[in-house]
Design a protein around this motif. Structure first.
Motif, PDB file in Angstrom:
ATOM      1  N   SER A  91       0.860  -1.179   0.000  1.00 27.28           N
ATOM      2  CA  SER A  91       0.000   0.000   0.000  1.00 27.28           C
ATOM      3  C   SER A  91       0.896   1.228   0.000  1.00 27.28           C
ATOM      4  O   SER A  91       1.953   1.233   0.635  1.00 27.28           O
ATOM      5  N   LYS A  92       0.482   2.249  -0.703  1.00 31.30           N
ATOM      6  CA  LYS A  92       1.285   3.461  -0.839  1.00 31.30           C
ATOM      7  C   LYS A  92       0.894   4.480   0.236  1.00 31.30           C
ATOM      8  O   LYS A  92      -0.278   4.654   0.549  1.00 31.30           O
ATOM      9  N   LEU A  93       1.882   5.146   0.785  1.00 32.52           N
ATOM     10  CA  LEU A  93       1.661   6.201   1.772  1.00 32.52           C
ATOM     11  C   LEU A  93       1.391   7.507   1.020  1.00 32.52           C
ATOM     12  O   LEU A  93       2.139   7.876   0.113  1.00 32.52           O
ATOM     13  N   THR A  94       0.328   8.212   1.403  1.00 31.15           N
ATOM     14  CA  THR A  94      -0.018   9.468   0.734  1.00 31.15           C
ATOM     15  C   THR A  94       0.786  10.624   1.321  1.00 31.15           C
ATOM     16  O   THR A  94       1.491  10.464   2.322  1.00 31.15           O
ATOM     17  N   THR A 152      -2.768   5.672   4.439  1.00 30.26           N
ATOM     18  CA  THR A 152      -2.696   4.543   3.523  1.00 30.26           C
ATOM     19  C   THR A 152      -4.021   3.796   3.564  1.00 30.26           C
ATOM     20  O   THR A 152      -4.810   3.952   4.505  1.00 30.26           O
ATOM     21  N   THR A 153      -4.253   2.993   2.559  1.00 26.43           N
ATOM     22  CA  THR A 153      -5.422   2.128   2.524  1.00 26.43           C
ATOM     23  C   THR A 153      -4.953   0.712   2.805  1.00 26.43           C
ATOM     24  O   THR A 153      -3.978   0.243   2.212  1.00 26.43           O
TER      25      THR A 153
END
Length: 105
Positions: free
Chosen positions: A8-11, A16-17
């Motif tokens: 999951s990608k960190l915004t 994250t989702t």
């Protein structure tokens, strides 16, 4: 239990989702609390936080202490052998929901 690996990608807001495979495996959904536990080696464990349904704050605090102790020091855990007399003492008691099917004699 099979190994699940998901990314999951960190915004930019450090959010994250949680991937759907992880949400399903942990049986988590909207409103559930999750707990992150980081070991000394940097590994992260994610699990669903389950509330203790106890009206007694002392009991809830003790159960929380036991959980943390078991996670921190798993080498202290040992197998509990069932007393042979327990079958006689539990005769006629409905254990549905308390034990796994393979534990009910």
């Amino acid at each position: 239990m099979s190994l699940i690996k998901a990314t999951s990608k960190l915004t930019s807001k450090n959010q994250t989702t949680i991937p759907i495979a992880v949400r399903k495996a942990l049986d988590i959904g909207e409103g559930d609390k999750i707990c992150f536990q980081i070991s000394g080696s940097g590994n992260v464990e994610l699990f669903k936080e389950v509330e203790v349904l106890a009206g007694d704050k002392t009991v809830a605090a003790y159960l929380t202490f036991l959980e943390k102790d078991m996670v921190a020091l798993p080498s202290k855990l040992s197998v509990l052998l069932r007393d042979p007399d327990s079958d006689r003492l539990l005769q006629g008691v409905d254990l549905t929901g308390w034990l796994d099917d393979d534990q009910i004699a």
